[in-house]
Design a protein around this motif. Sequence first.
Motif, PDB file in Angstrom:
ATOM      1  N   GLN A 235      10.620   2.014  -6.334  1.00  9.48           N
ATOM      2  CA  GLN A 235      10.965   1.402  -5.052  1.00  9.48           C
ATOM      3  C   GLN A 235      10.458   2.266  -3.896  1.00  9.48           C
ATOM      4  OE1 GLN A 235      14.351  -0.786  -4.108  1.00  9.48           O
ATOM      5  NE2 GLN A 235      15.198  -0.815  -6.174  1.00  9.48           N
ATOM      6  N   LEU A 236      10.588   3.577  -4.046  1.00  7.66           N
ATOM      7  CA  LEU A 236      10.104   4.485  -2.999  1.00  7.66           C
ATOM      8  C   LEU A 236       8.595   4.353  -2.820  1.00  7.66           C
ATOM      9  CD1 LEU A 236      10.399   6.823  -0.996  1.00  7.66           C
ATOM     10  CD2 LEU A 236      10.231   8.404  -2.941  1.00  7.66           C
ATOM     11  N   LEU A 237       7.859   4.249  -3.923  1.00  6.28           N
ATOM     12  CA  LEU A 237       6.402   4.120  -3.834  1.00  6.28           C
ATOM     13  C   LEU A 237       6.017   2.878  -3.040  1.00  6.28           C
ATOM     14  CD1 LEU A 237       5.278   5.039  -7.460  1.00  6.28           C
ATOM     15  CD2 LEU A 237       5.117   6.463  -5.411  1.00  6.28           C
ATOM     16  N   ARG A 238       6.671   1.771  -3.342  1.00  7.18           N
ATOM     17  CA  ARG A 238       6.366   0.535  -2.612  1.00  7.18           C
ATOM     18  C   ARG A 238       6.719   0.683  -1.134  1.00  7.18           C
ATOM     19  NH1 ARG A 238       2.944  -3.102  -1.483  1.00  7.18           N
ATOM     20  NH2 ARG A 238       3.711  -5.223  -1.214  1.00  7.18           N
ATOM     21  N   TYR A 239       7.836   1.306  -0.862  1.00 11.64           N
ATOM     22  CA  TYR A 239       8.248   1.539   0.525  1.00 11.64           C
ATOM     23  C   TYR A 239       7.226   2.409   1.256  1.00 11.64           C
ATOM     24  CZ  TYR A 239      10.875   3.615   4.391  1.00 11.64           C
ATOM     25  OH  TYR A 239      11.262   4.063   5.632  1.00 11.64           O
ATOM     26  N   LEU A 240       6.761   3.483   0.599  1.00 11.88           N
ATOM     27  CA  LEU A 240       5.778   4.372   1.223  1.00 11.88           C
ATOM     28  C   LEU A 240       4.460   3.651   1.476  1.00 11.88           C
ATOM     29  CD1 LEU A 240       6.331   7.652  -0.847  1.00 11.88           C
ATOM     30  CD2 LEU A 240       7.095   7.198   1.497  1.00 11.88           C
ATOM     31  N   SER A 241       4.032   2.822   0.524  1.00 10.21           N
ATOM     32  CA  SER A 241       2.772   2.089   0.708  1.00 10.21           C
ATOM     33  C   SER A 241       2.875   1.128   1.878  1.00 10.21           C
ATOM     34  CB  SER A 241       2.392   1.336  -0.574  1.00 10.21           C
ATOM     35  OG  SER A 241       3.259   0.245  -0.815  1.00 10.21           O
ATOM     36  N   LEU A 242       4.042   0.529   2.067  1.00  5.93           N
ATOM     37  CA  LEU A 242       4.238  -0.392   3.194  1.00  5.93           C
ATOM     38  C   LEU A 242       4.259   0.365   4.520  1.00  5.93           C
ATOM     39  CD1 LEU A 242       6.957  -2.723   1.643  1.00  5.93           C
ATOM     40  CD2 LEU A 242       4.548  -3.257   1.989  1.00  5.93           C
ATOM     41  N   GLN A 243       4.915   1.519   4.536  1.00  4.27           N
ATOM     42  CA  GLN A 243       4.972   2.308   5.769  1.00  4.27           C
ATOM     43  C   GLN A 243       3.579   2.802   6.162  1.00  4.27           C
ATOM     44  OE1 GLN A 243       7.623   1.342   7.023  1.00  4.27           O
ATOM     45  NE2 GLN A 243       8.877   3.149   7.304  1.00  4.27           N
ATOM     46  N   LEU A 244       2.793   3.243   5.179  1.00  2.71           N
ATOM     47  CA  LEU A 244       1.433   3.697   5.470  1.00  2.71           C
ATOM     48  C   LEU A 244       0.546   2.511   5.852  1.00  2.71           C
ATOM     49  CD1 LEU A 244      -0.380   6.156   5.657  1.00  2.71           C
ATOM     50  CD2 LEU A 244      -0.884   5.920   3.210  1.00  2.71           C
ATOM     51  N   ARG A 284      -0.464   7.049  -7.347  1.00  2.00           N
ATOM     52  CA  ARG A 284      -1.592   7.093  -6.413  1.00  2.00           C
ATOM     53  C   ARG A 284      -1.526   5.920  -5.464  1.00  2.00           C
ATOM     54  NH1 ARG A 284      -7.058   8.689  -9.796  1.00  2.00           N
ATOM     55  NH2 ARG A 284      -6.437  10.806 -10.383  1.00  2.00           N
ATOM     56  N   LEU A 285      -1.767   6.213  -4.194  1.00  2.00           N
ATOM     57  CA  LEU A 285      -1.832   5.174  -3.170  1.00  2.00           C
ATOM     58  C   LEU A 285      -3.290   4.979  -2.765  1.00  2.00           C
ATOM     59  CD1 LEU A 285       1.200   6.014  -0.846  1.00  2.00           C
ATOM     60  CD2 LEU A 285       1.125   4.522  -2.843  1.00  2.00           C
ATOM     61  N   GLU A 286      -3.719   3.725  -2.754  1.00  2.00           N
ATOM     62  CA  GLU A 286      -5.098   3.387  -2.418  1.00  2.00           C
ATOM     63  C   GLU A 286      -5.155   2.922  -0.969  1.00  2.00           C
ATOM     64  OE1 GLU A 286      -8.857   3.515  -3.820  1.00  2.00           O
ATOM     65  OE2 GLU A 286      -7.359   3.225  -5.380  1.00  2.00           O
ATOM     66  N   VAL A 287      -5.842   3.687  -0.124  1.00  2.00           N
ATOM     67  CA  VAL A 287      -6.010   3.337   1.290  1.00  2.00           C
ATOM     68  C   VAL A 287      -7.415   2.767   1.480  1.00  2.00           C
ATOM     69  CG1 VAL A 287      -5.920   4.157   3.677  1.00  2.00           C
ATOM     70  CG2 VAL A 287      -4.450   5.212   1.935  1.00  2.00           C
ATOM     71  N   PRO A 288      -7.550   1.563   2.011  1.00  2.00           N
ATOM     72  CA  PRO A 288      -8.889   0.975   2.183  1.00  2.00           C
ATOM     73  C   PRO A 288      -9.832   1.897   2.944  1.00  2.00           C
ATOM     74  CG  PRO A 288      -7.208  -0.671   2.613  1.00  2.00           C
ATOM     75  CD  PRO A 288      -6.488   0.642   2.457  1.00  2.00           C
ATOM     76  N   ASN A 289     -11.029   2.093   2.379  1.00  2.00           N
ATOM     77  CA  ASN A 289     -12.110   2.874   3.000  1.00  2.00           C
ATOM     78  C   ASN A 289     -11.821   4.374   3.106  1.00  2.00           C
ATOM     79  OD1 ASN A 289     -13.644   0.487   3.452  1.00  2.00           O
ATOM     80  ND2 ASN A 289     -12.417   0.082   5.280  1.00  2.00           N
ATOM     81  N   ALA A 290     -10.735   4.841   2.525  1.00  2.00           N
ATOM     82  CA  ALA A 290     -10.483   6.286   2.514  1.00  2.00           C
ATOM     83  C   ALA A 290     -11.382   6.936   1.470  1.00  2.00           C
ATOM     84  CB  ALA A 290      -9.018   6.573   2.214  1.00  2.00           C
ATOM     85  N   ALA A 291     -11.544   8.256   1.565  1.00  2.00           N
ATOM     86  CA  ALA A 291     -12.452   8.974   0.667  1.00  2.00           C
ATOM     87  C   ALA A 291     -11.981   8.935  -0.783  1.00  2.00           C
ATOM     88  CB  ALA A 291     -12.599  10.417   1.133  1.00  2.00           C
ATOM     89  N   GLY A 292     -10.714   8.696  -0.991  1.00  2.00           N
ATOM     90  CA  GLY A 292     -10.159   8.627  -2.337  1.00  2.00           C
ATOM     91  C   GLY A 292      -8.691   8.303  -2.271  1.00  2.00           C
ATOM     92  N   PRO A 293      -8.070   8.026  -3.421  1.00  2.00           N
ATOM     93  CA  PRO A 293      -6.631   7.743  -3.428  1.00  2.00           C
ATOM     94  C   PRO A 293      -5.818   8.995  -3.125  1.00  2.00           C
ATOM     95  CG  PRO A 293      -7.486   7.836  -5.662  1.00  2.00           C
ATOM     96  CD  PRO A 293      -8.668   7.926  -4.758  1.00  2.00           C
ATOM     97  N   ILE A 294      -4.625   8.785  -2.599  1.00  2.00           N
ATOM     98  CA  ILE A 294      -3.699   9.891  -2.356  1.00  2.00           C
ATOM     99  C   ILE A 294      -2.757   9.979  -3.546  1.00  2.00           C
ATOM    100  CG2 ILE A 294      -1.901  10.815  -0.860  1.00  2.00           C
ATOM    101  CD1 ILE A 294      -3.078   9.138   1.408  1.00  2.00           C
TER     102      ILE A 294
END
Length: 472
Positions: A235-244, A284-294
Amino acid sequence: MTIVNHLKTGEHARLISTLPDSKKEEKATSALLATFRVIPEFAKAVLSEAGATVGSRAKIDCYTEVVFKSDELKNMRPDGLIVVNTGKKEWSALVESKIGNASLSVEQVEKYLGAAKALGIDALITISNDYAVLPTHHPLIVSKQAVKKVELYHFSWLSIISKAVLLSDNKVVNDPEQAFLLGELIRYFRATSSGVSALTKMSQEWREVCDHIQQGAVIQRQLKDVEGAVGSWNQLLRYLSLQLSMATRSAVSIQLPKKLQACPEEQVKDAVESVLKSSLLTARLEVPNAAGPIQITADFMRRTVSLDMKLTSPQDVKRPSAAINWLTRQLKDSTEAENIMVKAYWPKRTTMTMKSLKQVLENPDLLVPAGIKDIPKELEIGVVIDLAGRFRGSKTFIEETEKALLHFYDTVGEHLNVWVAKAPRIQPPKADSNRTSVDALVGAAQEEPEREGFFSPVAINDDELDMAEATE
């Protein structure tokens, strides 16, 4: 026959409901479904993740206060019904929502799944303040028999708000009236009075697992606690992905292997095994166009949270220090170089090396093992946050991890670029290969102008050209 024919009663979803303020759940559902009816792009963003095809010609009807004609179903009152008609096919879904601290129950969800199956409805969509890694990963475990012939999806209210925010901020919705309505929906759901809330605390099982591991207990005996802690982590992962997502105005997602995307049980099992074997939880969080996943790692034993990004090292350089400089130059203006760590992963059996960004900026050779001339395969940059007692805190763990993620992306992640090999350059001719150069070919043409089919740039002078034109 359309599903609407099975309705005994049902109101078209209204943006401004006349229900009393005590009916927060019904009012929130009505407002959401009403916007689906008039903002196709918003409906598509949400419903496409629930199996619906929402094309430009699709007609979307949404109903609340639904009661069905069937005597067997007369006591069932789902919060909503969505019908998407494409002309050739009709897709429908029941909606059951909860607001505030209210929780979904397995019994209720399975009851509505049974009703959907009996009516030939395609899916059941549940909405609450609980989070799911993916819409297909429901926070409740229901029987496999219940989901035969009916799909089950779950959305948190915050995930729906984030989709609306991204559409609004990126101006995907061009129609002025639709854009206004979407903005009003966002404003409504962001108000505390709506009952929509952010993730505020980890589960009790999280604290229990922290204590068990810190005390050196045999964690295998507390399997139920571990499963509960993993659920809270997801649940925290989903929350963090939404906040980012909302912070970057882009759709940040949780990176999962394909086999885990299709099976939420396997995803939970995989995370449980990680806790049992190494006392770690990683995602891992995938940010569009970032150099790599976090990569985010929670270490129960050390009570730390780590944030890292791993990049492929440049392979078109001659010295290992040049590859390291390529990375560190991107963060040369960092004010937190002492706290940021750089790791180099080497080919063959050479051990990984690690130094602070401050040290490597001053001397990149510190990261190169003695006698090594190979170029590193990968370079990683990250931070480790020691939470100490705040790691087990149900609220402090969320607060500190969210703050660390946003800060890491702001100070590191958004400044990094992937390595791209340089375009090849034309090389000067070698002394013994003049016959392969352009000059050599021209020279050959000048030496042999009489050769058939071979054009010589000096074979015709201006006077001859004028005479030829006059003749024509």
